[in-house]
Scaffold this active site. Structure first.
Site, PDB file in Angstrom:
ATOM      1  N   THR A 187      38.762 123.338   8.495  1.00  0.00           N
ATOM      2  CA  THR A 187      40.100 123.334   9.083  1.00  0.00           C
ATOM      3  C   THR A 187      40.097 122.757  10.495  1.00  0.00           C
ATOM      4  O   THR A 187      41.158 122.503  11.066  1.00  0.00           O
ATOM      5  CB  THR A 187      40.667 124.763   9.111  1.00  0.00           C
ATOM      6  OG1 THR A 187      39.727 125.632   9.759  1.00  0.00           O
ATOM      7  CG2 THR A 187      40.905 125.288   7.695  1.00  0.00           C
ATOM      8  N   HIS A 216      33.421 127.750  15.082  1.00  0.00           N
ATOM      9  CA  HIS A 216      33.325 128.564  16.292  1.00  0.00           C
ATOM     10  C   HIS A 216      32.418 129.753  15.992  1.00  0.00           C
ATOM     11  O   HIS A 216      31.956 129.919  14.842  1.00  0.00           O
ATOM     12  CB  HIS A 216      34.708 129.005  16.792  1.00  0.00           C
ATOM     13  CG  HIS A 216      35.557 129.681  15.754  1.00  0.00           C
ATOM     14  ND1 HIS A 216      35.298 130.954  15.277  1.00  0.00           N
ATOM     15  CD2 HIS A 216      36.656 129.237  15.089  1.00  0.00           C
ATOM     16  CE1 HIS A 216      36.209 131.288  14.383  1.00  0.00           C
ATOM     17  NE2 HIS A 216      37.040 130.266  14.237  1.00  0.00           N
ATOM     18  N   HIS A 268      32.405 131.978  12.876  1.00  0.00           N
ATOM     19  CA  HIS A 268      31.850 131.523  11.600  1.00  0.00           C
ATOM     20  C   HIS A 268      30.365 131.833  11.470  1.00  0.00           C
ATOM     21  O   HIS A 268      29.794 131.695  10.383  1.00  0.00           O
ATOM     22  CB  HIS A 268      32.008 129.995  11.458  1.00  0.00           C
ATOM     23  CG  HIS A 268      33.418 129.534  11.319  1.00  0.00           C
ATOM     24  ND1 HIS A 268      34.075 128.816  12.302  1.00  0.00           N
ATOM     25  CD2 HIS A 268      34.307 129.673  10.312  1.00  0.00           C
ATOM     26  CE1 HIS A 268      35.298 128.526  11.895  1.00  0.00           C
ATOM     27  NE2 HIS A 268      35.465 129.030  10.700  1.00  0.00           N
ATOM     28  N   LYS A 294      46.547 135.323   6.715  1.00  0.00           N
ATOM     29  CA  LYS A 294      47.672 134.535   7.214  1.00  0.00           C
ATOM     30  C   LYS A 294      48.992 135.138   6.724  1.00  0.00           C
ATOM     31  O   LYS A 294      49.107 135.577   5.590  1.00  0.00           O
ATOM     32  CB  LYS A 294      47.567 133.078   6.744  1.00  0.00           C
ATOM     33  CG  LYS A 294      46.351 132.351   7.286  1.00  0.00           C
ATOM     34  CD  LYS A 294      46.445 132.146   8.784  1.00  0.00           C
ATOM     35  CE  LYS A 294      45.232 131.437   9.343  1.00  0.00           C
ATOM     36  NZ  LYS A 294      45.315 131.261  10.799  1.00  0.00           N
ATOM     37  N   ARG A 299      49.758 127.629   5.768  1.00  0.00           N
ATOM     38  CA  ARG A 299      49.029 126.768   6.681  1.00  0.00           C
ATOM     39  C   ARG A 299      49.628 125.363   6.647  1.00  0.00           C
ATOM     40  O   ARG A 299      50.169 124.938   5.627  1.00  0.00           O
ATOM     41  CB  ARG A 299      47.557 126.677   6.270  1.00  0.00           C
ATOM     42  CG  ARG A 299      46.769 127.957   6.418  1.00  0.00           C
ATOM     43  CD  ARG A 299      45.370 127.770   5.883  1.00  0.00           C
ATOM     44  NE  ARG A 299      44.589 128.993   5.942  1.00  0.00           N
ATOM     45  CZ  ARG A 299      43.776 129.311   6.932  1.00  0.00           C
ATOM     46  NH1 ARG A 299      43.651 128.495   7.962  1.00  0.00           N
ATOM     47  NH2 ARG A 299      43.079 130.437   6.912  1.00  0.00           N
ATOM     48  N   GLN A 332      38.275 128.634  -5.337  1.00  0.00           N
ATOM     49  CA  GLN A 332      37.021 129.180  -4.826  1.00  0.00           C
ATOM     50  C   GLN A 332      36.223 129.828  -5.951  1.00  0.00           C
ATOM     51  O   GLN A 332      34.984 129.773  -5.958  1.00  0.00           O
ATOM     52  CB  GLN A 332      37.271 130.177  -3.690  1.00  0.00           C
ATOM     53  CG  GLN A 332      35.997 130.423  -2.889  1.00  0.00           C
ATOM     54  CD  GLN A 332      36.185 131.311  -1.696  1.00  0.00           C
ATOM     55  OE1 GLN A 332      35.757 132.458  -1.700  1.00  0.00           O
ATOM     56  NE2 GLN A 332      36.817 130.796  -0.658  1.00  0.00           N
ATOM     57  N   ASP A 355      37.007 139.415   4.730  1.00  0.00           N
ATOM     58  CA  ASP A 355      38.285 138.897   4.253  1.00  0.00           C
ATOM     59  C   ASP A 355      38.133 138.037   2.995  1.00  0.00           C
ATOM     60  O   ASP A 355      39.127 137.636   2.379  1.00  0.00           O
ATOM     61  CB  ASP A 355      38.979 138.082   5.353  1.00  0.00           C
ATOM     62  CG  ASP A 355      38.176 136.854   5.770  1.00  0.00           C
ATOM     63  OD1 ASP A 355      36.933 136.864   5.614  1.00  0.00           O
ATOM     64  OD2 ASP A 355      38.782 135.895   6.263  1.00  0.00           O
ATOM     65  N   LYS A 380      39.331 141.050  20.968  1.00  0.00           N
ATOM     66  CA  LYS A 380      38.855 140.212  19.877  1.00  0.00           C
ATOM     67  C   LYS A 380      37.546 139.519  20.232  1.00  0.00           C
ATOM     68  O   LYS A 380      37.404 138.945  21.304  1.00  0.00           O
ATOM     69  CB  LYS A 380      39.912 139.172  19.515  1.00  0.00           C
ATOM     70  CG  LYS A 380      39.616 138.425  18.221  1.00  0.00           C
ATOM     71  CD  LYS A 380      40.802 137.589  17.792  1.00  0.00           C
ATOM     72  CE  LYS A 380      40.522 136.889  16.473  1.00  0.00           C
ATOM     73  NZ  LYS A 380      41.686 136.085  16.020  1.00  0.00           N
ATOM     74  N   LYS A 394      36.592 135.229  21.715  1.00  0.00           N
ATOM     75  CA  LYS A 394      37.653 134.607  22.496  1.00  0.00           C
ATOM     76  C   LYS A 394      37.360 134.749  23.988  1.00  0.00           C
ATOM     77  O   LYS A 394      36.843 135.773  24.448  1.00  0.00           O
ATOM     78  CB  LYS A 394      39.005 135.260  22.190  1.00  0.00           C
ATOM     79  CG  LYS A 394      39.517 135.002  20.774  1.00  0.00           C
ATOM     80  CD  LYS A 394      40.047 133.592  20.633  1.00  0.00           C
ATOM     81  CE  LYS A 394      40.719 133.382  19.287  1.00  0.00           C
ATOM     82  NZ  LYS A 394      41.252 132.024  19.132  1.00  0.00           N
ATOM     83  N   THR A 395      37.700 133.716  24.742  1.00  0.00           N
ATOM     84  CA  THR A 395      37.618 133.766  26.197  1.00  0.00           C
ATOM     85  C   THR A 395      38.981 133.378  26.753  1.00  0.00           C
ATOM     86  O   THR A 395      39.906 133.068  25.999  1.00  0.00           O
ATOM     87  CB  THR A 395      36.552 132.786  26.726  1.00  0.00           C
ATOM     88  OG1 THR A 395      36.990 131.445  26.440  1.00  0.00           O
ATOM     89  CG2 THR A 395      35.209 133.033  26.064  1.00  0.00           C
TER      90      THR A 395
END
Length: 417
Positions: free
Chosen positions: A40, A45, A48, A82, A86, A172, A193, A230, A233-234
């Site tokens: 995607t 990141h 993953h 979601k 998307r 999948q 998930d 979370k 994240k920054t």
């Protein structure tokens, strides 16, 4: 301690479809197993990382990992997590993203040897399949009621879900069946998930393959932080594996700033360190937290794995230079990494330091600039300047490109030429 016991000790196992069956299969002989990622974006990141690092653990125990990049599923979009549809990506974009992600995965796995990893793209078998074949050979085996019971589908029924995303779990499932048939793949692993998608694959294998076919699913818990914020994240956004998006220095700093409450958990799940080494670092966190030994090891292990030894040493060098104030020891490339997010100003050849402080908005006025200099609050490339008449020359330009000015203890400004 066997592999599953090690995973349990590290806190990596969340759900399993058949714990005893999987244990028996792993103990009998090496198996093939897979984990996938949809392209995607053109980079993964750190969110993953855990499933693929877990896949790597299986490889270290003699099993063969299959790394799947979803060139086909990436065109559809996973409804998991979601609340709305998307935005569909073009085939060209997805293919570009696949290329970027493949390079990153190649740093994690061994592709040579008896149990060398295999990298596959589900577009290779799904992209050319016609709709009639898909409906007859695959869709016929997946009941609508079965799919409606999946959390990922059920949670979207009120807000709406297209037929496209509705069929994602079937695609999948088809991946698992294809890998089972062509690579004898017995296990799929993924984040928590992905449980619904994994069990759909097992259901399809059960219906298509002869009675007694054995396949398994295992999921990994969501990575959380002790303070409830979370993970991954920054202030500037996600922590990417692509060095152009998140520099190795920023990547290193993310891990070294891990809280004491989280660092041992992260050592367990993200590194391949032994139990004994992690327990020693745990003791250091309890007895000498100010030394941050565990954080340093965590940052070194992850930066070395993703970016290599040279980038790790560069990140350490930048960190030490910024801590000591010795920024003149850095190269222009290192300055670009270390000062990526600080305010910057392009000099219009202001040679007088007072004029430059005002022009770059480091000091609000010439009067304040003179006071700052006189009070020793201003440094140029780490050197304190107390002469208000000081004029910058070419020797103040690092590699002819940058000057680093600091006002106070923490306010840095990057001067570009």
């Amino acid at each position: 301690m066997d592999l599953l016991q090690d995973l349990a000790w590290r806190g990596i196992i969340y759900q399993q479809t058949d714990e005893e069956g999987l244990k028996d299969s792993l103990n009998k002989e090496p198996i093939s197993l897979y984990c996938g990622v949809d392209p995607t974006a053109d980079s993964m990141h750190i969110g993953h990382l855990l499933p693929f690092l877990t896949l790597r653990r299986f490889q270290q125990h003699g099993h063969r990992p299959i790394v799947l990049v979803g060139g086909a599923t990436g065109l559809i979009g996973d409804p998991s997590g979601k609340s709305e549809e998307r935005k569909l990506l073009t085939l060209e974009t997805v293919q570009d993203n696949v290329a970027g992600i493949k390079k990153q995965l190649e740093t994690i796995f061994e592709f040579e040897g008896e149990n060398g990893a295999i990298m596959v793209n589900n577009y290779d078998w799904a992209g050319s399949m016609d709709i009639v074949t898909f409906l007859r050979d695959i869709g016929k085996h997946i009941g609508v009621n079965y799919m409606l019971a999946k959390d990922t589908i059920a949670s979207r029924l009120e807000t709406g879900i297209s037929f496209t995303e509705f069929t994602y779990t079937i695609l999948q499932a088809m991946d698992f069946l294809h890998l089972y048939e062509h690579h004898n793949c017995k296990l799929q692993i993924g984040g928590s998930d992905q449980w619904g998608n994994i069990t759909s694959g097992l259901e399809l294998i059960r219906k298509v393959q002869p009675e007694g076919a054995k396949a398994y699913g295992l999921t990994i818990p969501l990575v959380t932080k002790a303070d409830g914020t979370k993970f991954g994240k920054t202030e500037s956004g996600a922590v990417w594996l692509d060095p152009e998006k998140t520099t190795p220095y920023e990547f290193y700093q993310f891990w070294i700033n891990t809280a004491d409450a989280d660092v041992v958990k992260y050592l367990k799940i993200f590194t391949f360190l032994s139990h004994e080494k992690i327990e020693l670092l745990d003791k250091a966190v309890q007895e000498e937290p100010h030394l941050r030994k565990a954080q340093k090891v965590l940052a070194e292990e992850l930066t070395r794995l993703i970016h290599g030894e040279d980038s790790l040493q560069q990140a350490i060098k930048i960190s030490q230079a910024l801590f000591s104030g010795d920024v003149r020891s850095l190269s222009a490339a290192e300055i670009e990494q270390g000062f990526k997010d600080v305010p910057a100003y392009t000099s219009q050849n202001e040679e007088n330091l007072v004029d430059l402080l005002v022009a770059a908005k480091i000091s609000p006025s010439k009067r304040q600039a003179r006071e700052d200099i006189a009070n020793g609050a201003v440094t140029v490339n780490g050197e304190k300047i107390t002469d208000a008449a000081y004029a910058l020359t070419g020797t103040d330009r690092i590699d002819g490109q940058f000057t680093i000015i600091r006002r106070g203890k923490k306010k840095y400004t990057l001067i570009k030429y």
